[in-house]
Design a protein around this motif. Structure first.
Motif, PDB file in Angstrom:
ATOM      1  N   ARG A   1       0.863  -1.184   0.000  1.00 42.71           N
ATOM      2  CA  ARG A   1       0.000   0.000   0.000  1.00 42.71           C
ATOM      3  C   ARG A   1       0.893   1.226   0.000  1.00 42.71           C
ATOM      4  O   ARG A   1       1.823   1.326   0.812  1.00 42.71           O
ATOM      5  CB  ARG A   1      -0.881   0.022   1.244  1.00 42.71           C
ATOM      6  CG  ARG A   1      -1.652   1.332   1.333  1.00 42.71           C
ATOM      7  CD  ARG A   1      -2.602   1.382   2.465  1.00 42.71           C
ATOM      8  NE  ARG A   1      -1.942   1.545   3.748  1.00 42.71           N
ATOM      9  CZ  ARG A   1      -2.582   1.506   4.904  1.00 42.71           C
ATOM     10  NH1 ARG A   1      -3.874   1.248   4.930  1.00 42.71           N
ATOM     11  NH2 ARG A   1      -1.938   1.682   6.026  1.00 42.71           N
TER      12      ARG A   1
ATOM     13  N   ASP B   1       0.468   6.070   3.491  1.00 42.42           N
ATOM     14  CA  ASP B   1      -0.792   6.479   4.122  1.00 42.42           C
ATOM     15  C   ASP B   1      -0.474   7.311   5.359  1.00 42.42           C
ATOM     16  O   ASP B   1      -0.809   6.947   6.483  1.00 42.42           O
ATOM     17  CB  ASP B   1      -1.624   5.231   4.481  1.00 42.42           C
ATOM     18  CG  ASP B   1      -3.021   5.584   4.983  1.00 42.42           C
ATOM     19  OD1 ASP B   1      -3.435   6.757   4.863  1.00 42.42           O
ATOM     20  OD2 ASP B   1      -3.701   4.693   5.522  1.00 42.42           O
TER      21      ASP B   1
ATOM     22  N   ARG C   1      -4.164  13.766   3.848  1.00 47.87           N
ATOM     23  CA  ARG C   1      -3.587  12.463   4.191  1.00 47.87           C
ATOM     24  C   ARG C   1      -3.526  11.542   2.974  1.00 47.87           C
ATOM     25  O   ARG C   1      -4.165  11.786   1.957  1.00 47.87           O
ATOM     26  CB  ARG C   1      -4.374  11.788   5.332  1.00 47.87           C
ATOM     27  CG  ARG C   1      -5.813  11.462   5.011  1.00 47.87           C
ATOM     28  CD  ARG C   1      -6.463  10.612   6.103  1.00 47.87           C
ATOM     29  NE  ARG C   1      -5.894   9.269   6.164  1.00 47.87           N
ATOM     30  CZ  ARG C   1      -6.465   8.224   6.767  1.00 47.87           C
ATOM     31  NH1 ARG C   1      -7.617   8.378   7.385  1.00 47.87           N
ATOM     32  NH2 ARG C   1      -5.907   7.044   6.764  1.00 47.87           N
TER      33      ARG C   1
ATOM     34  N   GLU D   1     -12.273   2.595   1.564  1.00 46.69           N
ATOM     35  CA  GLU D   1     -12.370   2.923   2.986  1.00 46.69           C
ATOM     36  C   GLU D   1     -13.153   4.194   3.257  1.00 46.69           C
ATOM     37  O   GLU D   1     -13.105   4.738   4.356  1.00 46.69           O
ATOM     38  CB  GLU D   1     -10.986   2.944   3.650  1.00 46.69           C
ATOM     39  CG  GLU D   1      -9.909   3.667   2.909  1.00 46.69           C
ATOM     40  CD  GLU D   1      -8.506   3.477   3.511  1.00 46.69           C
ATOM     41  OE1 GLU D   1      -8.366   2.946   4.622  1.00 46.69           O
ATOM     42  OE2 GLU D   1      -7.547   3.886   2.844  1.00 46.69           O
TER      43      GLU D   1
ATOM     44  N   ASP E   1     -11.141   2.292   8.602  1.00 43.92           N
ATOM     45  CA  ASP E   1     -11.549   3.644   8.222  1.00 43.92           C
ATOM     46  C   ASP E   1     -12.976   3.676   7.703  1.00 43.92           C
ATOM     47  O   ASP E   1     -13.709   4.631   7.964  1.00 43.92           O
ATOM     48  CB  ASP E   1     -10.578   4.213   7.179  1.00 43.92           C
ATOM     49  CG  ASP E   1      -9.348   4.808   7.843  1.00 43.92           C
ATOM     50  OD1 ASP E   1      -9.510   5.499   8.878  1.00 43.92           O
ATOM     51  OD2 ASP E   1      -8.230   4.569   7.359  1.00 43.92           O
TER      52      ASP E   1
ATOM     53  N   ARG F   1     -12.019   6.679  15.128  1.00 47.09           N
ATOM     54  CA  ARG F   1     -11.502   5.366  15.545  1.00 47.09           C
ATOM     55  C   ARG F   1     -10.428   5.483  16.626  1.00 47.09           C
ATOM     56  O   ARG F   1     -10.039   4.500  17.252  1.00 47.09           O
ATOM     57  CB  ARG F   1     -10.962   4.584  14.325  1.00 47.09           C
ATOM     58  CG  ARG F   1      -9.754   5.193  13.660  1.00 47.09           C
ATOM     59  CD  ARG F   1      -9.426   4.520  12.335  1.00 47.09           C
ATOM     60  NE  ARG F   1      -8.245   3.665  12.424  1.00 47.09           N
ATOM     61  CZ  ARG F   1      -7.585   3.167  11.376  1.00 47.09           C
ATOM     62  NH1 ARG F   1      -8.015   3.415  10.144  1.00 47.09           N
ATOM     63  NH2 ARG F   1      -6.540   2.422  11.522  1.00 47.09           N
TER      64      ARG F   1
HETATM   65 MG    MG Z   1      -7.198   2.999   6.502  1.00 46.00          MG
END
Ligand code: MG
Ligand code: PEP
Length: 536
Positions: A329, A332, A355, A427, A451, A461
């Motif tokens: 990925r 992030d 982000r 997400e 997410d 969260r």
């Molecule tokens: Mg995430």
């Protein structure tokens, strides 16, 4: 009681007596010879015998550990037969009129220092291998028999370092663990130890006086405990007992398919945060890596990781996964993962802020550096790329354009790269709602339920006060998952889940009924979930 800490390369706990393994001191004498032809002949015969020994070791290791665990003995055979290696030995004998032992030892040292000076971690680790093959040839020249490890009683081996050829000769029933002063996470010794399924620590400053003492190897916290007291022994014995019970049941599932009784098969991958986590993936028989959170490479440092640094990490992971899928990925960062050197402005709502892909599409050079590193590493394994926090078709189109530019650049520079699947994380509710259109653009979806739950239920969260409201089983989430699967499948796009919900055994049956193709979970959940799936 004495506790010495080190670095774990394989988890687990062992209790037993210590055996300090000291390498035989090989002081090689240099002698003058006029009959260089005879010395060349000795090297030739010794090299052939060494290759023969390695062939046998290879066959033994294949039976015990499979082809990937045995590959090192194949590599060692090739190293012995390597033209440069043999030519260097020949050159020393004929130009310096020396004995064979001296020429082999000097060549071994020269090649080892050349390898250890290399930047590439994999090549660095080869320094030990070239020393190992040279020692083997010298022992044959000296008429010494092969030495084996492990006595009658099971022991914990403490060694300066262990050559792969030594570790494979261990009778696994008699060796409880090994602990070394040197060694690297990427060395074959470490890789083999993982395959052998025994706890292993490196970088441990032990004393040779420990020989014969009672010890505990804690491969979870990375500690060697010498002369443990009664209470510590009791505690660890209990942990071993519990671990054994659980592991024995689960180990039977290694190598088995993750398939239901009525034949529905899913891919069961594991999530990792760094290259060393691959060990846990193997230990738990993960079928691939479904989420490599690459931002961990950027965390805990003061400067941006370079393309080369990232390339080495991705390549190591790809190589260690030996052809199994590795989904990386892209960065992030932002929200809960802040990095000072990014100089991100303070935000009112960071979770809804600057982000992940938003930073990458804004700071394109940063993104390109990462894509180059990933693509270059794709030549060394089965790598896929996944983009986080995508909310629109426009974004993925832009991402693919940048990806294309990076790939063309590498092509022009003649860098090799592999076939790379591209996917996105689902997400946000927005991504769910346009997943029919998104599916036309990508090869796969991976649902980030952590997410997705936060954004769908409007629950932070990170806020533990809201834990009781954070209901990941909320029908809204489950319906969204179903929608994403259906939209994905219509466009031939496979769908997985990589958020924590993937490991929720209360939902495994539901996910399979929904048609999920993949679940990616923490490594320790792989075998428990496989067990459950096979019982469905
Ligand atoms: Mg995430
Ligand atoms: C998720 O959001 O579910 C996810 C897997 O990503 P992360 O937890 O890293 O945000």
């Amino acid at each position: 009681m004495e506790i010495i800490s080190g670095k774990s390369v394989f988890a687990g706990i062992a209790i037993g007596r210590v055996m300090v393994w000291e390498k035989e001191n090989q002081s090689i004498k240099r002698t003058h010879t006029e009959d260089t032809q005879a010395e060349l002949e000795r090297v030739k015969r010794a090299s052939e015998k060494a290759v023969g020994q390695l062939e046998k070791l290879y066959e033994k290791a294949v039976k015990e550990f499979g082809e990937s665990g045995a590959a090192i003995f194949d590599v060692h055979q090739m190293m012995i037969q390597d033209g440069d290696y043999q030519e260097s030995i020949r050159h020393i004998i004929t130009t310096q009129n020396t004995n064979a032992e001296f020429a082999v030892a000097t060549t071994g040292d020269n090649f080892a220092s050349m390898f250890s000076g290399m930047k590439d971690e994999y090549m660095k680790a080869r320094a030990e291998d070239v020393k190992d093959i040279s020692t083997r040839i010298i022992n044959i020249l000296a008429g010494k028999e092969e030495r084996t490890l492990g006595g009658e009683e099971p022991v914990i081996i403490l060694a300066e370092d262990l050559a792969p050829s030594e570790t494979v000769q261990m009778d696994t029933g008699k060796v409880l663990a090994f602990v070394t002063r040197l060694g690297s996470t990427n060395s074959h010794t470490a890789i083999l130890a993982r395959t052998m399924n025994i706890p292993a620590l490196i970088c441990v400053e032990f004393s040779n006086d420990f020989d014969g003492k009672l010890a505990i190897v804690d491969g979870v916290s990375g500690a060697l405990i010498i002369n443990p007291d009664e209470a510590t022994l009791r505690e660890y014995s209990k942990r071993i007992h519990n671990d054994q019970e659980k592991a024995a049941m689960l180990q039977e599932l290694r190598g088995k398919e993750t398939i239901t009784r009525d034949g529905k098969r899913i891919k069961l991958y594991a999530n990792i945060g760094n290259a060393s986590d691959v060990a846990f993936v193997h230990r738990n028989d993960g079928e691939g890596i479904g989420l490599f959170r690459s931002e961990f490479i950027y965390l805990g440092r003061d400067t941006y990781p370079t393309e080369e640094e990232q390339f080495q990490v991705y390549k190591t992971v790809a190589q260690n996964m030996a052809g199994k899928k590795v989904i990386i990925r892209t960065l992030d960062i932002g929200a809960d993962k802040q990095v000072d050197y990014f100089n991100l402005a303070k935000e009112e709502n960071p979770a809804l802020g600057y982000r992940a892909i938003r930073i990458c599409l804004d700071r394109v050079e940063l993104f390109k550096t990462q894509l180059r590193a990933i693509l270059r590493a794709s030549a060394f394994g089965n790598i896929s790329i996944m983009y986080p926090m995508i909310i629109s078709v426009g974004e993925i189109k832009k991402v693919k354009e940048i990806f294309g530019e990076v790939r063309d650049g590498l092509k022009q520079e003649k860098y090799p790269y592999g076939e790379v699947e591209q996917g996105i994380m689902i997400e946000t509710p927005a991504a769910v709602m346009v997943s029919d259109d998104l599916a036309k653009e990508v090869d796969f979806f991976s649902i980030g339920t952590n997410d997705l739950t936060q954004y769908t239920l409007a629950i932070d969260r990170q806020n533990s006060k809201l834990d009781s409201f954070y209901d990941a089983h909320h029908p809204a989430i489950l319906r969204m998952i179903q929608m994403v699967i259906d939209h994905g499948h219509k466009e031939n796009c496979w769908v997985g889940i990589c958020g924590e919900l993937a490991a929720d055994t209360a939902l495994t049956k539901t996910f399979i009924e929904m048609g999920i193709d993949e679940l990616s979970v923490s490594p320790s959940f792989v075998l428990p979930i496989r067990k459950l799936v096979r019982e469905l």
